[in-house]
Structure formats: structure tokens, C-alpha cells
Design a protein around this motif. Structure first.
Motif, PDB file in Angstrom:
ATOM      1  N   LEU A   1       0.834  -1.208   0.000  1.00 31.52           N
ATOM      2  CA  LEU A   1       0.000   0.000   0.000  1.00 31.52           C
ATOM      3  C   LEU A   1       0.862   1.249   0.000  1.00 31.52           C
ATOM      4  CD1 LEU A   1      -2.864  -0.920   2.495  1.00 31.52           C
ATOM      5  CD2 LEU A   1      -3.066  -0.510   0.051  1.00 31.52           C
ATOM      6  N   LYS A   2       1.939   1.224   0.800  1.00 26.99           N
ATOM      7  CA  LYS A   2       2.801   2.404   0.850  1.00 26.99           C
ATOM      8  C   LYS A   2       3.470   2.633  -0.504  1.00 26.99           C
ATOM      9  CE  LYS A   2       3.707   2.551   5.783  1.00 26.99           C
ATOM     10  NZ  LYS A   2       4.594   2.102   6.875  1.00 26.99           N
ATOM     11  N   ALA A   3       3.860   1.551  -1.172  1.00 27.07           N
ATOM     12  CA  ALA A   3       4.468   1.692  -2.495  1.00 27.07           C
ATOM     13  C   ALA A   3       3.464   2.290  -3.463  1.00 27.07           C
ATOM     14  CB  ALA A   3       4.952   0.337  -2.997  1.00 27.07           C
ATOM     15  N   ILE A   4       2.197   1.869  -3.345  1.00 24.57           N
ATOM     16  CA  ILE A   4       1.174   2.401  -4.253  1.00 24.57           C
ATOM     17  C   ILE A   4       0.959   3.881  -3.982  1.00 24.57           C
ATOM     18  CG2 ILE A   4      -1.261   2.312  -4.867  1.00 24.57           C
ATOM     19  CD1 ILE A   4      -1.199  -0.690  -4.262  1.00 24.57           C
ATOM     20  N   ILE A   5       0.851   4.225  -2.702  1.00 21.72           N
ATOM     21  CA  ILE A   5       0.588   5.629  -2.347  1.00 21.72           C
ATOM     22  C   ILE A   5       1.726   6.521  -2.858  1.00 21.72           C
ATOM     23  CG2 ILE A   5       0.350   7.240  -0.418  1.00 21.72           C
ATOM     24  CD1 ILE A   5      -1.013   4.903   1.097  1.00 21.72           C
ATOM     25  N   SER A   6       2.969   6.001  -2.787  1.00 19.35           N
ATOM     26  CA  SER A   6       4.084   6.827  -3.247  1.00 19.35           C
ATOM     27  C   SER A   6       4.358   6.637  -4.739  1.00 19.35           C
ATOM     28  CB  SER A   6       5.333   6.526  -2.424  1.00 19.35           C
ATOM     29  OG  SER A   6       5.600   5.153  -2.466  1.00 19.35           O
ATOM     30  N   LYS A   7       3.489   5.900  -5.426  1.00 23.93           N
ATOM     31  CA  LYS A   7       3.574   5.718  -6.882  1.00 23.93           C
ATOM     32  C   LYS A   7       4.948   5.210  -7.326  1.00 23.93           C
ATOM     33  CE  LYS A   7      -0.220   8.356  -8.415  1.00 23.93           C
ATOM     34  NZ  LYS A   7      -0.781   9.651  -8.742  1.00 23.93           N
ATOM     35  N   ASP A   8       5.506   4.301  -6.560  1.00 23.03           N
ATOM     36  CA  ASP A   8       6.821   3.750  -6.859  1.00 23.03           C
ATOM     37  C   ASP A   8       6.634   2.429  -7.609  1.00 23.03           C
ATOM     38  OD1 ASP A   8       9.280   2.540  -6.848  1.00 23.03           O
ATOM     39  OD2 ASP A   8       9.777   3.146  -4.802  1.00 23.03           O
ATOM     40  N   ILE A   9       6.744   2.488  -8.937  1.00 19.51           N
ATOM     41  CA  ILE A   9       6.384   1.333  -9.756  1.00 19.51           C
ATOM     42  C   ILE A   9       7.291   0.132  -9.500  1.00 19.51           C
ATOM     43  CG2 ILE A   9       6.292   0.496 -12.133  1.00 19.51           C
ATOM     44  CD1 ILE A   9       5.073   3.095 -12.926  1.00 19.51           C
ATOM     45  N   ASP A  10       8.602   0.371  -9.408  1.00 20.34           N
ATOM     46  CA  ASP A  10       9.524  -0.746  -9.183  1.00 20.34           C
ATOM     47  C   ASP A  10       9.181  -1.491  -7.902  1.00 20.34           C
ATOM     48  OD1 ASP A  10      10.806  -0.053 -11.444  1.00 20.34           O
ATOM     49  OD2 ASP A  10      12.422   1.065 -10.452  1.00 20.34           O
ATOM     50  N   ARG A  11       8.861  -0.712  -6.886  1.00 19.05           N
ATOM     51  CA  ARG A  11       8.572  -1.332  -5.599  1.00 19.05           C
ATOM     52  C   ARG A  11       7.214  -2.055  -5.634  1.00 19.05           C
ATOM     53  NH1 ARG A  11      11.397  -1.917  -1.296  1.00 19.05           N
ATOM     54  NH2 ARG A  11      10.357  -1.923   0.725  1.00 19.05           N
ATOM     55  N   MET A  12       6.257  -1.453  -6.304  1.00 16.43           N
ATOM     56  CA  MET A  12       4.959  -2.138  -6.435  1.00 16.43           C
ATOM     57  C   MET A  12       5.161  -3.503  -7.082  1.00 16.43           C
ATOM     58  SD  MET A  12       2.155   0.529  -7.870  1.00 16.43           S
ATOM     59  CE  MET A  12       2.586   2.226  -8.013  1.00 16.43           C
ATOM     60  N   GLU A  13       5.948  -3.530  -8.152  1.00 13.19           N
ATOM     61  CA  GLU A  13       6.221  -4.798  -8.837  1.00 13.19           C
ATOM     62  C   GLU A  13       6.908  -5.771  -7.909  1.00 13.19           C
ATOM     63  OE1 GLU A  13       8.597  -4.061 -12.249  1.00 13.19           O
ATOM     64  OE2 GLU A  13       6.869  -3.702 -13.549  1.00 13.19           O
ATOM     65  N   ALA A  14       7.930  -5.268  -7.215  1.00 16.27           N
ATOM     66  CA  ALA A  14       8.700  -6.145  -6.340  1.00 16.27           C
ATOM     67  C   ALA A  14       7.831  -6.717  -5.233  1.00 16.27           C
ATOM     68  CB  ALA A  14       9.879  -5.374  -5.747  1.00 16.27           C
ATOM     69  N   LEU A  15       6.862  -5.942  -4.775  1.00 17.76           N
ATOM     70  CA  LEU A  15       6.035  -6.388  -3.653  1.00 17.76           C
ATOM     71  C   LEU A  15       4.787  -7.140  -4.110  1.00 17.76           C
ATOM     72  CD1 LEU A  15       6.479  -3.257  -1.408  1.00 17.76           C
ATOM     73  CD2 LEU A  15       7.223  -5.570  -0.862  1.00 17.76           C
ATOM     74  N   GLY A  16       4.676  -7.369  -5.412  1.00 15.83           N
ATOM     75  CA  GLY A  16       3.645  -8.297  -5.876  1.00 15.83           C
ATOM     76  C   GLY A  16       2.318  -7.683  -6.256  1.00 15.83           C
ATOM     77  N   ILE A  17       2.331  -6.491  -6.839  1.00 13.20           N
ATOM     78  CA  ILE A  17       1.045  -5.883  -7.197  1.00 13.20           C
ATOM     79  C   ILE A  17       0.342  -6.666  -8.300  1.00 13.20           C
ATOM     80  CG2 ILE A  17       2.005  -4.265  -8.917  1.00 13.20           C
ATOM     81  CD1 ILE A  17      -0.143  -2.260  -7.558  1.00 13.20           C
ATOM     82  N   TYR A  18       1.118  -7.419  -9.093  1.00 12.75           N
ATOM     83  CA  TYR A  18       0.485  -8.183 -10.173  1.00 12.75           C
ATOM     84  C   TYR A  18      -0.394  -9.308  -9.655  1.00 12.75           C
ATOM     85  CZ  TYR A  18       3.738  -5.695 -13.146  1.00 12.75           C
ATOM     86  OH  TYR A  18       4.419  -4.702 -13.789  1.00 12.75           O
ATOM     87  N   GLU A  19      -0.213  -9.666  -8.385  1.00 14.62           N
ATOM     88  CA  GLU A  19      -0.961 -10.801  -7.844  1.00 14.62           C
ATOM     89  C   GLU A  19      -2.280 -10.401  -7.215  1.00 14.62           C
ATOM     90  OE1 GLU A  19       1.796 -12.924  -5.205  1.00 14.62           O
ATOM     91  OE2 GLU A  19       3.371 -11.993  -6.391  1.00 14.62           O
ATOM     92  N   VAL A  20      -2.496  -9.086  -7.021  1.00 15.81           N
ATOM     93  CA  VAL A  20      -3.622  -8.702  -6.178  1.00 15.81           C
ATOM     94  C   VAL A  20      -4.724  -7.981  -6.952  1.00 15.81           C
ATOM     95  CG1 VAL A  20      -2.128  -8.468  -4.183  1.00 15.81           C
ATOM     96  CG2 VAL A  20      -2.644  -6.452  -5.561  1.00 15.81           C
ATOM     97  N   ALA A  21      -5.898  -7.986  -6.341  1.00 18.34           N
ATOM     98  CA  ALA A  21      -7.033  -7.212  -6.824  1.00 18.34           C
ATOM     99  C   ALA A  21      -7.607  -6.477  -5.616  1.00 18.34           C
ATOM    100  CB  ALA A  21      -8.081  -8.143  -7.422  1.00 18.34           C
ATOM    101  N   PRO A  22      -8.349  -5.399  -5.847  1.00 19.17           N
ATOM    102  CA  PRO A  22      -8.902  -4.681  -4.692  1.00 19.17           C
ATOM    103  C   PRO A  22      -9.683  -5.586  -3.742  1.00 19.17           C
ATOM    104  CG  PRO A  22      -9.225  -3.394  -6.680  1.00 19.17           C
ATOM    105  CD  PRO A  22      -8.638  -4.704  -7.110  1.00 19.17           C
ATOM    106  N   GLU A  23     -10.421  -6.552  -4.297  1.00 16.10           N
ATOM    107  CA  GLU A  23     -11.266  -7.385  -3.428  1.00 16.10           C
ATOM    108  C   GLU A  23     -10.428  -8.171  -2.410  1.00 16.10           C
ATOM    109  OE1 GLU A  23     -13.367 -10.204  -5.873  1.00 16.10           O
ATOM    110  OE2 GLU A  23     -11.538 -11.321  -6.335  1.00 16.10           O
TER     111      GLU A  23
END
Lengths: 403, 445
Positions: free
Chosen positions: B392-414
């Protein structure tokens, strides 16, 4: 109840922008949300929310601190009566003495700290945050009773502004605000914060108690203070009139020390409340004690008369000084502790270990718990970084294993 | 072979107003229905009909601007009553007034993978699927690594999916056979223990145990075969899968659905058979308690549903209508200090929260928005190898590399819905994740 509501409804327009008291809008909102749960309903995402909010979290910590506060009052009176040569220790008189001794300090920290919070909240147009409710009661509990009020005011203002507000307020601070207040006092005014006299309230208050005459061979040194200045021979801890202190006395807390942290029993009662309600992390708490006992055992096994604290048994390390208080109330501060599951064990363990190392191998500082927690506050993000990196590496390895 | 996955983390909200098994099922044929393109994230609507046009059942109302083959279709035959637009002429919904008409002609059974894909797109079944990453309507240009089908809904007060009128053994078998031609990977069908239908090869049968969100296809994927960077998976429910089966066997695109009318403000919670997008006024007519309270009507469950008005329409996935008190009409004195047994919480600081009773919470936030103070609250309700706070913190700070590293591709809002529910700081977690996914997609594609 509806009377209060009506009154608030009538007063509200004055506090809105454009009203007579618009500069106090945050204060009004703070009071109103304290008295009545806001009617705001969810606008995005989930339609129901858990009933737990940060007000309740903070208030439970305050409740957990009450046994320590009440015992602190009793012990403050007891030490004064003992030192001033009273033969009888009437319970309510001791409590009243302690109450009068601590009341100005609580009032000063709350007025200074909450005042700054109110101003900053209004300045940022934010809701008032509850964090200082806990900090404001922690500060008087971890300071010697003889700390002058103006010093407490200065130290509180320093930490609230420079440790919390400049970082963005509750939830963004790196260091525990109450402990920085303590550290600020300790390093700025060392003469008033340690030694024989700081921990005993020595004057009568409102006709209660008596004058403690330190010239009379009475020493208000804390057990750890005595250990630090110990010069050879078998180690024996005395109370202020020179009688030996048993482990049981120390566990109950009838020893000189900072106001609220002498009684390990009361700290455990508070710990039980925090753990039963799930507000504090048992991972941190347990591992601080584990670290303290482990290191206590280690230094005890390798005893050395150059370092008198190594003669203490591991459980004496826990019942003396601020160790238990730091473990239960300071290390568990969720904002400044490690935030990942594994990180909490490492963080806690190191707090315990470092506290005992400082106590034992640095005779200049009789008490290491404060510095241990502050040091680990600084290192907690590093611990978390490693845990997060492990998660990232697991994800990377998954891809590698495939290709 | 049946594989079992036991999930420990999660939370089943014990709420008042569940539909009891064996309660009579009401049938409602709505006068009007509506299709809301917002329900299909990633679908950019372009109208194919005008107001007052006559439409047949299954006739396309809108198509996707990027891929004109992907359609949203009318669930009933009738005339287009209204095209409701919002700000900047954004299409909010297309309303169709139902009229009696003959059943549409069955379509020719598609026989090649390409034709199966096209049939799904033209009939609107494609839009009922989601792809990860991004939790959007699948990109037709990508072939999925695997397909995950969830056969149960673990959300609060949800009905069992196997009772849905679309679900049958014959359709399931036909759909599995068709789906298998769309992926070179596996089809995973995840069910509760005791699932009445038989999952046939080539689909893999996984039995999932554990509390909500175990029924989310994304959670199942994360515990069976997580999505890595560069991979695409499809997720869908067994209802959509069986509708594909219906298309394959009978040549008919079904719009029939089973809706659970539930929640503490419903007089007699029960199931309703109706069609997708049905008019809510007809579904709730006379069913809501008249206790003088304000009501919140949610199309869907209390965690991920959409707030609708009494004159609104059933929203995708068209399976649940929950009615709870809004709560903006109560003044609770010092609610944060309450020991009341009616408070629903995961916190043991509410002494009655652990009782095996059912609660009737309202829609209040019950606290103000704060910075993240408590740690590890979200981890306890997210059974995936994700560090929610850091993501969530990576998303809030719009840090794409970190979002990827922390697994944003695996998640959905639900997947973050329960984290949002338990958060004492009342963070709008699902909104943050949705915005993060949209941002990432915009930047990367």
C-alpha cells in the motif's frame, strides 16, 4: 446526554470557517468526536467497518498504565514517609501524598503536549490525533519525581515538535516520543535526573508527609544506581534507610525509581490487559523479556567484579529499573517498533539484549532500557527492510525457478 | 485427484440476515433491467444502440472501444428506455424496458479456439471474466497462463454458488472442454469440500478450506500458482463457466440468476430467481423492515458490493443484495469506550466480540481516518504471501519498481477488502489498490 448533543449542535456554527471561533475548529471537532461517534458512513470500499478505532486503542493503553500510576502514587508517599522517619504508613495518606506530587506533572505534560497538538491540527486543518493521550501519561511515569516542572515542559515541547510533528504527526514518528522526552531530560539536565535525590519526593505537600533529610545517612539511590557505584565485596541492595531490599520488595515496587516503573507486578497487570485485548504485540513483548533474560544469564555466567551489574541474576535484571516498563509499554509502541511479523521478534530480542549490555558494561549509565529502545527504534526500519527484501526475493526466485 | 488447500488467515463476518437453506425461492421477472459498464473494469463503453431502439435478448448494447468484439448484451428483449450519462457524458447505465418476445435463435456451436473466444466476446461472457494483473476484463491479445475458477462465494451472507440456475454437470463438462482450448496451462476449479458436481479432466479440482477471502479466485491462485511478472491469468466464477457451457451445449447465452436478498434490515431473507441487471425496486418491494431507520442497499456483499439506490439496478456479479442500516441517524455517546455486545469487531477489547452470535453492523466508519498506526492488522486477514502495508505504501508513493517487487500483479482490490474492514485507521484500502493498478497499467501499457 441529548442535552450535550443539543449544546454541541448549537455551538457548531461558531466553530465553522467564518464563525467567531473558527481558529478552534480542530479543538471543537476533537471534543465532538470524543463525545459522540461521528455519523460519517463509508463512501468507498467496504460498507461495514470494525468497531475498533485509534481512540479505543489509545485509551486501552492508558487503562493499562493505571495500575502503574496508582502504585506510583503509593510508592511515592511510602518513600517520603520512610525517609522522613514516619513510623506508620497510612494507606490513604500515602496515596494522597503521591497524588499531589504527580498531579502537577501530569497537568503540565498534557497542557504542553495537547496544546501543541491542537495548534498543529488547526494549522494543518486535520482532526486532532489521539497519540498524545498515551504519551502524556507515559512521560510523568518515566521521570524521577523531583524533575522540575519547567524541565518537563521544555522536554515535552521539544519531543512533540521535533520528534513527532515535523515528521507528520502520530503514525509517522521514528522515535518513541515519551522516551525522547526522557532522553532529552537525561542528557540536558543530568544533575536533576540521576543521583541520590531525584527519585525521592523530599518535601511535605499540603501538610502531608515530611522532610527527607539526606544528610542523615539517607540515600535515595535506585537499586541500579547502587549497583553502578558498587565498589567491591558482596552486592547488596539497600532501601533509603539502609535496610536490605528483597527481590519480593523490588517485584512489588517498594524501591526508589522513576514514578511509575518500580512495580513489576503492576506492569505485568498492564501487560495482561494489553495482551488480552490484543492491542500490544505479544511478539515484541515476549521477545524483549526473552532477550533480557538471555543476556542477563550470559552476563551472570561471565561475572566480573569490574562490572558489578553482572552479579545480578537474570530476574533481578528484570525487576530492577525500567526494564519491564520499557518491554511492556515502550518497545511495543506499534509506530516505532518493527512492523513485520519476523521483524518484531528480532527487534524485541535486541531491545532486551542491548538494555542489559548497556546496564552491565557501561557503568556510566545505570539504566540501559531507554537507550536500548531508542537505538532499536532507529534500527527497526532496517530490520523491516530485511524482512521485506526476503519477501521480494521469494517472488524473484519464483520467476527464476520457472525459467 | 483432489488437492486440498487449507487457508488459516482470513475472517468470516458473522452477520445477521443470512438466507437460510430451504427458504422458499421467489421468482421476479423485472419490468426494466440495466447494464452498467462500470462493473466491468477496463471496458471502455461505446454505445451500439439508441434510446427507443428495439433489442432482442442477448443483443449487444455496448462494445469496448479498444476491442469492438467485446460486448455487453441486453439481458432481456424489449426497448432501450434510457441511456443514463454522468459527468463528461460518461455512460453510467443503459436501461432496457422488457417486452414479451420469442426466445432468440440458438447460435452455431463454436468449434475452434478462435471461434470460442469470439463467441464469448460477442455474448458478453468475456466481460464477466477478469485477468490478473490489473483485475480488468481480459485483454484479448493475451493468452492466459492458467485459468482459475471459483465455485464458492465465501463473502458475508453469500449464497452457495452451486444452487445457481446456470450451474449443471453437463454445462460444466462442456465448458471445461471449451476452456481447455483457450489456454496451454491448467484450469483450476476451486470448491468447498462436498461440492456436488464432478470436476472432470482436464480441469484440476482443488478443495479450499478456510474463512473468507478463500472464495476469491485471486486468493486461490496465490496459494496454488501465483502470478509472476509478465504472466496473465484469468479468473472467473463457476456461474460464468457454466454459462459458457450453456452456450456450448444449447447455443444459448443465459442471463438467469439467483440473488440472495439478505442483511439485517430484510424482513425475511430469501433467494430470488431473476435476470442480470434487474430493477431493485421490484426485488425489494415490501421486503425491507419499516423500522424508521435509514437503509443502505448494497448490490453485492458488504465488503466489495456497490451502494445502490432503491430505484437502482442489480450490479455485476448479480448474485446478492444486502440491506443494512446506514447508521447516519444515530448519535452514540462515547462509542469508542463502548462495551456493548452489539459491536462487531475482531478486537478482543470488545468482550462480546468473540461470542458465537450474529451482529447487525451499520455503515458508519466508527472512527476517523488516521495514518497507519497499528501494524500487521491486514496480514491476519490476507492469506497470500504479500506484505499489504508495504505494498500500500508503495502504491501511495507511486513507486512502480517497488509495487512490482512487492507483488502488485498478484492482487485485486477485493483481496484487500477484509484488510480495509479491520483497519483501525479506516484507510480506504480498496480504493488505493484500484488506483494503483490503474496507474501501473497506464504507465506500463
Amino acid at each position: 446526554m441529548s442535552l450535550i448533543k443539543k449544546y454541541l449542535d448549537r455551538a457548531r456554527p461558531h466553530f465553522q470557517p467564518g464563525g467567531r471561533f473558527q481558529a478552534l475548529q480542530s479543538v471543537f471537532d476533537g471534543v465532538e468526536t470524543f463525545l459522540y461517534t461521528p455519523r460519517d458512513t463509508s463512501r468507498s470500499g467496504v460498507h461495514v467497518h470494525d468497531a475498533l478505532d485509534s481512540k479505543r486503542v489509545m485509551i486501552i493503553v492508558v487503562m493499562a498504565l493505571l495500575p502503574c500510576l496508582l502504585f506510583g502514587m503509593y510508592n511515592c508517599g511510602y518513600q517520603n514517609y520512610l525517609g522522613s522517619g514516619h513510623a506508620e504508613f497510612p494507606f490513604w495518606e500515602l496515596m494522597a501524598y503521591g497524588f499531589l506530587a504527580i498531579l502537577p506533572k501530569i497537568v503540565v505534560t498534557y497542557v504542553v503536549g495537547l496544546g501543541i497538538e491542537f495548534v498543529v491540527a488547526q494549522w494543518r486543518h486535520e482532526e486532532i490525533q489521539e497519540g498524545f493521550l498515551v504519551t502524556g501519561i507515559l512521560i510523568p511515569l518515566i521521570c524521577p519525581i523531583e524533575t522540575p516542572l519547567w524541565m518537563m515542559a521544555v522536554a515535552t515541547a521539544f519531543s512533540v515538535i521535533f520528534v513527532k510533528e515535523v515528521f507528520g504527526g502520530t503514525g509517522y514518528n521514528i522515535f518513541n516520543v515519551a522516551l525522547v522526552t526522557r532522553a532529552f531530560l537525561f542528557f540536558s539536565y543530568p544533575a536533576s535526573m540521576s543521583g541520590d535525590r531525584a527519585f525521592i519526593s523530599s518535601q511535605p505537600i499540603c501538610g502531608l508527609g515530611g522532610t527527607v533529610n539526606f544528610a542523615d545517612g539517607i540515600s535515595g539511590a535506585t537499586p541500579l544506581g547502587q549497583v553502578a557505584t558498587h565498589a567491591g565485596g558482596p552486592l547488596e541492595i539497600h532501601n533509603i534507610v539502609g535496610d536490605p531490599v528483597s527481590n519480593w520488595d523490588a517485584f512489588l515496587g517498594l524501591i526508589p525509581g522513576s514514578f511509575g516503573e518500580t512495580s513489576t507486578l503492576c506492569i505485568f497487570i498492564g501487560a495482561a490487559l494489553l495482551l488480552l485485548t490484543g492491542i500490544a504485540s505479544w511478539k515484541v513483548m515476549l521477545s524483549v523479556f526473552a532477550g533480557g533474560l538471555l543476556m542477563g544469564l550470559t552476563v551472570h555466567v561471565f561475572q566480573n567484579s569490574d562490572y558489578p551489574a553482572s552479579m545480578l541474576t537474570p530476574w533481578q535484571q528484570i525487576i530492577y529499573g525500567g526494564f519491564a516498563f520499557a518491554a511492556v509499554f515502550m518497545a511495543t509502541d506499534p509506530v516505532t517498533a518493527a512492523r513485520t511479523g519476523v521483524g518484531k521478534y528480532i527487534y524485541g530480542l535486541l531491545v532486551g539484549v542491548i538494555a542489559v549490555i548497556i546496564r552491565t558494561y557501561n557503568n556510566g549509565y545505570p539504566e540501559g532500557a531507554m537507550l536500548a529502545v531508542l537505538l532499536m527504534n532507529a534500527l527497526a526500519p532496517l530490520i523491516d527492510w530485511c524482512v521485506v527484501q526476503a519477501n521480494i526475493n521469494r517472488r524473484l526466485n519464483r520467476v527464476k525457478a520457472k525459467s | 485427484m483432489i488437492n486440498t488447500v487449507k487457508l488459516k488467515r482470513g475472517l468470516d463476518l458473522r452477520m445477521e440476515g443470512a438466507v437460510e437453506a430451504g427458504a422458499p425461492v421467489q421468482a421476479v421477472s423485472p419490468d426494466t433491467v440495466a447494464v452498467c459498464p462500470d462493473d466491468f473494469h477496463g471496458f471502455l463503453p461505446k454505445l451500439q444502440v439508441k434510446e427507443d431502439d428495439a433489442v432482442a435478448q442477448g443483443q449487444p448494447l455496448m462494445h469496448d472501444k479498444n476491442c469492438p468484439d467485446i460486448k455487453l448484451c441486453s439481458p432481456v428483449a424489449g426497448t432501450v428506455a434510457a441511456v443514463v450519462r454522468g459527468e463528461r457524458r460518461k455512460i453510467l447505465r443503459v436501461v432496457v424496458k422488457a417486452a414479451a418476445a420469442a426466445a432468440p435463435e440458438p447460435i452455431v456451436r463454436p468449434d475452434t479456439p478462435e471461434r470460442i473466444r469470439q463467441a464469448m466476446q460477442l455474448t458478453g461472457l468475456w466481460a464477466e471474466m477478469r485477468q490478473r494483473p490489473y483485475d480488468i476484463v481480459p485483454d484479448p491479445g493475451k493468452t492466459p497462463r492458467d485459468i482459475f475458477v471459483t465455485a464458492f462465494d465465501s463473502a458475508p451472507l453469500a449464497l452457495p454458488m452451486e444452487n445457481h440456475p446456470a450451474v449443471s454437470q453437463k454445462r460444466l463438462d462442456a465448458a471445461v472442454e471449451a476452456m481447455a482450448r483457450l489456454t496451454s496451462g491448467h484450469i483450476y476449479i476451486c470448491t468447498r469440500p462436498g461440492f456436488p458436481l464432478k470436476v472432470t479432466s482436464p480441469a484440476l479440482h482443488y478443495v479450499i478450506e478456510g474463512p473468507h477471502p478463500s472464495g476469491n479466485a485471486g486468493i486461490q491462485a496465490a496459494n496454488i500458482a501465483p502470478v509472476n511478472k509478465g504472466e496473465t491469468i484469468w479468473t472467473l466464477s463457476i456461474v460464468t463457466l457454466c454459462r459458457l457451457g450453456q452456450l456450448m451445449t444449447e447455443g444459448v447465452r443465459g442471463f438467469e440468476t439467483l440473488v440472495g436478498l439478505c442483511g439485517s434490515e430484510v424482513k425475511q431473507p430469501h433467494a430470488i430467481t431473476t435476470v442480470d441487471g434487474a430493477d431493485i425496486a421490484q426485488l425489494i418491494d415490501g421486503q425491507i423492515k419499516d423500522d424508521g431507520r435509514h437503509h443502505r442497499i448494497i448490490s453485492g456483499n458488504v465488503l466489495t458490493g456497490v451502494k445502490v439506490d432503491a430505484d437502482g439496478y442489480l450490479r455485476f456479479p448479480y448474485r446478492q443484495l444486502t440491506v443494512i442500516p446506514e447508521g447516519d441517524d444515530v448519535d452514540e455517546f462515547m462509542g469508542w469506550a463502548s462495551l456493548s455486545p452489539s459491536k462487531m469487531s475482531v478486537s478482543r477489547s470488545f468482550p462480546f466480540s468473540g461470542l458465537k452470535k450474529r451482529f447487525s453492523p451499520d455503515a458508519r466508519l466508527l472512527g476517523g481516518h488516521r495514518a497507519m498506526i497499528m501494524s500487521e492488522t491486514a496480514d491476519k486477514v490476507m492469506p497470500m504471501d504479500i506484505l499489504p502495508e508495504y505494498l500500500l505504501k508503495a502504491i501511495i508513493s507511486k513507486d512502480i519498481d517497488r509495487m512490482e517487487a512487492l507483488g502488485i500483479y498478484e492482487v485485486a482490490p477485493e483481496d484487500f477488502a477484509l484488510a480495509e474492514y479491520v483497519d483501525p485507521s479506516k484507510t480506504e484500502t480498496q480504493k488505493i489498490v484500484r488506483e494503483g493498478l490503474d496507474y501501473l497499467r497506464k504507465e506500463i501499457e
